[in-house]
Design a protein around this motif. Sequence first.
Motif, PDB file in Angstrom:
ATOM      1  N   PRO A  58       0.793  -1.331  -0.103  1.00 50.05           N
ATOM      2  CA  PRO A  58       0.021   0.098   0.196  1.00 50.05           C
ATOM      3  C   PRO A  58       0.799   1.258   0.104  1.00 50.05           C
ATOM      4  CG  PRO A  58      -0.744  -1.775   1.377  1.00 50.05           C
ATOM      5  CD  PRO A  58       0.311  -2.226   0.972  1.00 50.05           C
ATOM      6  N   GLU A  59       1.939   1.259   0.748  1.00 49.74           N
ATOM      7  CA  GLU A  59       2.784   2.410   0.665  1.00 49.74           C
ATOM      8  C   GLU A  59       3.495   2.998  -0.595  1.00 49.74           C
ATOM      9  OE1 GLU A  59       3.110  -0.284   2.840  1.00 49.74           O
ATOM     10  OE2 GLU A  59       1.855   0.868   4.319  1.00 49.74           O
ATOM     11  N   GLU A  60       3.599   1.849  -1.385  1.00 50.10           N
ATOM     12  CA  GLU A  60       4.334   1.945  -2.802  1.00 50.10           C
ATOM     13  C   GLU A  60       3.245   2.585  -3.630  1.00 50.10           C
ATOM     14  OE1 GLU A  60       6.677  -1.457  -4.491  1.00 50.10           O
ATOM     15  OE2 GLU A  60       5.474  -2.377  -2.701  1.00 50.10           O
ATOM     16  N   VAL A  61       2.239   2.104  -3.350  1.00 52.14           N
ATOM     17  CA  VAL A  61       0.867   2.531  -4.162  1.00 52.14           C
ATOM     18  C   VAL A  61       0.566   4.099  -3.941  1.00 52.14           C
ATOM     19  CG1 VAL A  61      -1.572   2.327  -4.426  1.00 52.14           C
ATOM     20  CG2 VAL A  61      -0.264   0.412  -4.628  1.00 52.14           C
ATOM     21  N   LEU A  62       0.683   4.307  -2.525  1.00 50.35           N
ATOM     22  CA  LEU A  62       0.374   5.610  -2.210  1.00 50.35           C
ATOM     23  C   LEU A  62       1.593   6.659  -2.984  1.00 50.35           C
ATOM     24  CD1 LEU A  62      -1.715   6.818  -0.520  1.00 50.35           C
ATOM     25  CD2 LEU A  62      -0.213   6.490   1.603  1.00 50.35           C
ATOM     26  N   LYS A  63       2.873   6.242  -2.682  1.00 49.52           N
ATOM     27  CA  LYS A  63       3.856   6.925  -3.297  1.00 49.52           C
ATOM     28  C   LYS A  63       3.798   7.269  -5.038  1.00 49.52           C
ATOM     29  CE  LYS A  63       8.994   6.905  -3.014  1.00 49.52           C
ATOM     30  NZ  LYS A  63       9.585   6.382  -4.339  1.00 49.52           N
ATOM     31  N   ARG A  64       3.136   6.124  -5.371  1.00 46.85           N
ATOM     32  CA  ARG A  64       2.961   6.221  -6.791  1.00 46.85           C
ATOM     33  C   ARG A  64       1.932   7.078  -7.148  1.00 46.85           C
ATOM     34  NH1 ARG A  64       3.137   2.349 -11.146  1.00 46.85           N
ATOM     35  NH2 ARG A  64       4.681   1.130 -10.238  1.00 46.85           N
ATOM     36  N   VAL A  65       0.848   7.322  -6.390  1.00 44.22           N
ATOM     37  CA  VAL A  65      -0.220   7.989  -6.587  1.00 44.22           C
ATOM     38  C   VAL A  65       0.243   9.599  -6.789  1.00 44.22           C
ATOM     39  CG1 VAL A  65      -2.399   9.083  -5.714  1.00 44.22           C
ATOM     40  CG2 VAL A  65      -1.929   6.448  -6.011  1.00 44.22           C
ATOM     41  N   TYR A  66       1.064   9.773  -5.527  1.00 42.24           N
ATOM     42  CA  TYR A  66       1.576  11.183  -5.398  1.00 42.24           C
ATOM     43  C   TYR A  66       2.360  11.461  -6.632  1.00 42.24           C
ATOM     44  CZ  TYR A  66       3.149  15.579  -3.864  1.00 42.24           C
ATOM     45  OH  TYR A  66       3.371  17.062  -3.618  1.00 42.24           O
ATOM     46  N   GLU A  67       3.536  10.726  -6.873  1.00 45.05           N
ATOM     47  CA  GLU A  67       4.467  10.937  -8.032  1.00 45.05           C
ATOM     48  C   GLU A  67       3.633  11.131  -9.297  1.00 45.05           C
ATOM     49  OE1 GLU A  67       8.122   8.700  -5.896  1.00 45.05           O
ATOM     50  OE2 GLU A  67       7.041   7.909  -7.614  1.00 45.05           O
ATOM     51  N   MET A  68       2.743  10.181  -9.786  1.00 43.06           N
ATOM     52  CA  MET A  68       2.211  10.294 -11.162  1.00 43.06           C
ATOM     53  C   MET A  68       1.247  11.285 -11.258  1.00 43.06           C
ATOM     54  SD  MET A  68       4.322   8.307 -12.787  1.00 43.06           S
ATOM     55  CE  MET A  68       5.707   8.695 -12.061  1.00 43.06           C
ATOM     56  N   VAL A  69       0.507  11.512 -10.231  1.00 39.77           N
ATOM     57  CA  VAL A  69      -0.490  12.572 -10.571  1.00 39.77           C
ATOM     58  C   VAL A  69       0.168  14.044 -10.434  1.00 39.77           C
ATOM     59  CG1 VAL A  69      -2.786  13.807  -9.351  1.00 39.77           C
ATOM     60  CG2 VAL A  69      -2.555  11.405  -9.158  1.00 39.77           C
ATOM     61  N   SER A  70       1.104  13.923  -9.778  1.00 41.32           N
ATOM     62  CA  SER A  70       1.971  15.345  -9.882  1.00 41.32           C
ATOM     63  C   SER A  70       2.507  15.445 -11.272  1.00 41.32           C
ATOM     64  CB  SER A  70       3.099  15.583  -8.797  1.00 41.32           C
ATOM     65  OG  SER A  70       2.713  15.139  -7.655  1.00 41.32           O
ATOM     66  N   TYR A  71       3.079  14.483 -11.878  1.00 44.10           N
ATOM     67  CA  TYR A  71       3.631  14.321 -12.931  1.00 44.10           C
ATOM     68  C   TYR A  71       2.653  14.654 -14.324  1.00 44.10           C
ATOM     69  CZ  TYR A  71       6.519  13.038 -17.167  1.00 44.10           C
ATOM     70  OH  TYR A  71       6.975  13.178 -18.319  1.00 44.10           O
ATOM     71  N   ALA A  72       1.468  14.121 -14.023  1.00 44.74           N
ATOM     72  CA  ALA A  72       0.469  14.248 -15.174  1.00 44.74           C
ATOM     73  C   ALA A  72       0.043  15.797 -14.983  1.00 44.74           C
ATOM     74  CB  ALA A  72      -0.804  13.421 -14.765  1.00 44.74           C
TER      75      ALA A  72
END
Length: 509
Positions: free
Chosen positions: A115-129
């Motif tokens: 779950p922590e990895e998913v959360l990190k991915r959400v932040y990084e990729m939404v910011s990137y988008a």
Amino acid sequence: MTKKIYIFDTTLRDGEQTPGVSLNIEEKLQIAVQLQQLGVDVIEAGFPFASKGDFEAVKAIAENIRGPVIVGLARTTKQDINTAWQALKYAENPRIHTFIATSDIHMEHKLKMEPEEVLKRVYEMVSYAKSLCPSVEFSPEDGTRTRRAFLYKVIETAIDAGADVINMPDTVGYSTPSEFGALIKDIKDNVPNIYKAIISVHCHNDLGLAVANSLAAVENGAEQVECAINGLGERAGNAALEEIVMAIKTRNLHFNCHTNIITEQITKTSNLVSYITGMQIQNNKAVVGVNAFAHESGIHQHGVLECRETYEIMTPESVGLKKNSIVLGKHSGRHAFEERLKELGYTNVSHDKINEAFVKFKDLADKKKVVSDEDIEALINHEVFRTSEIYTIEYYQISSGNSTVATSTVKVNFNGETFSEAACGDGPVDATFKAIEKAVGISVNLKDYFIKAVGTGKDALGEVTLKIEKESKIFSGKGISTDIVEASAKSFINAINKMLYLNSNDIGA
Ligand code: KIV
Ligand code: ZN
């Protein structure tokens, strides 16, 4: 003024995930133009990273459609997001829709992520988008089966990273209306920054509850509904756009909201999507089924004649159904024909296409005594806006009877070159299909074959819809003619053309 509900149409993305449906670029563009006329707020045009064909279709829609927001789907990876942006950047109002699964079952078995990895991915990729595109939507896939505390955290993180729209998918169609409505309310009550984003919902219809769940969400504060024409979509489909919109319109006092959909365009859109996708609409389908406004029982007929509202909660005209008028015949001129096209809503047809349509109309009028509105719409859809004609049938001849083996000879044209072949078969249609296969040098499995009359009368047009299978992929085809063997041959060659066209465009994800 009541609250506006944004209608996000996903016919071209989730709808195209309907088993057996695959659309080429021209077909997607044609549907997108009609969705624009229908007045949808958002068009999810496709999943650009999924294939070259999908990329080109999203790009073509982004370049050509003005007004609605144009969305491209992307997983939460840089590659997906970059590709989506490359396709979308030409749009007047582009939006990247990025998603990742958040339920335990999906994270453990599909993503194999903590779950922590998913959360990190959400932040990084939404910011990137968000660094690329002014508008970003985020979906926690399988949201309704996600642990609540984690779901709230994911949503908060996505909004912190810049998401403008938070979409709550009921990915597997598991929720019930009261549960789903409560979920939307709980999100509003428990995600501190939710006021910064629009709440959207995306319901699947596995238990037949997609529309009810979406409406329950609207009652609890959702402002955008994702839906598809005729309820198309993965497995049992998505919430049907026409049902959501007509429920909100018909019961506007109850829902206290409105949409900007031009409801008079609903029937035309539904017919076009059915025609292009090859997905038949069931007769008793709400709003767009042929029985939706038909009154069979004498008691009902009497009631409607006395006072329409006795048995009709919405009018056929409000969804664009016209009275079945007999309109034109072989003496009708081009002007009358063009006027009729305009009345039927074909206002953006080029001069060349009208000329082409008029020639086809004259051919038809020679075969049929009277040409009805339904005939004209079928003719326009089948003959004039037909796309990707790689092979065409030049000629066919059959010999058949109850005591002879059916034989068929066909001549097909490919780039000006013609190929003739003959074959025997189990009846004239089978023989014709076999002859076509020989002529084009391709053999396929016939998976589905359906014929219906357009309009009424012995001289009605026959409309054939079929599906063929090649290497586990399914392609649909349609054809019309007053002769059912010809309609069958046209639909078979149409499916083969689509197969060749899509295969030449699809490089796979
Ligand atoms: O059903 C689903 O979860 C989806 C997402 C990509 C929104 O289609
Ligand atoms: Zn979906």
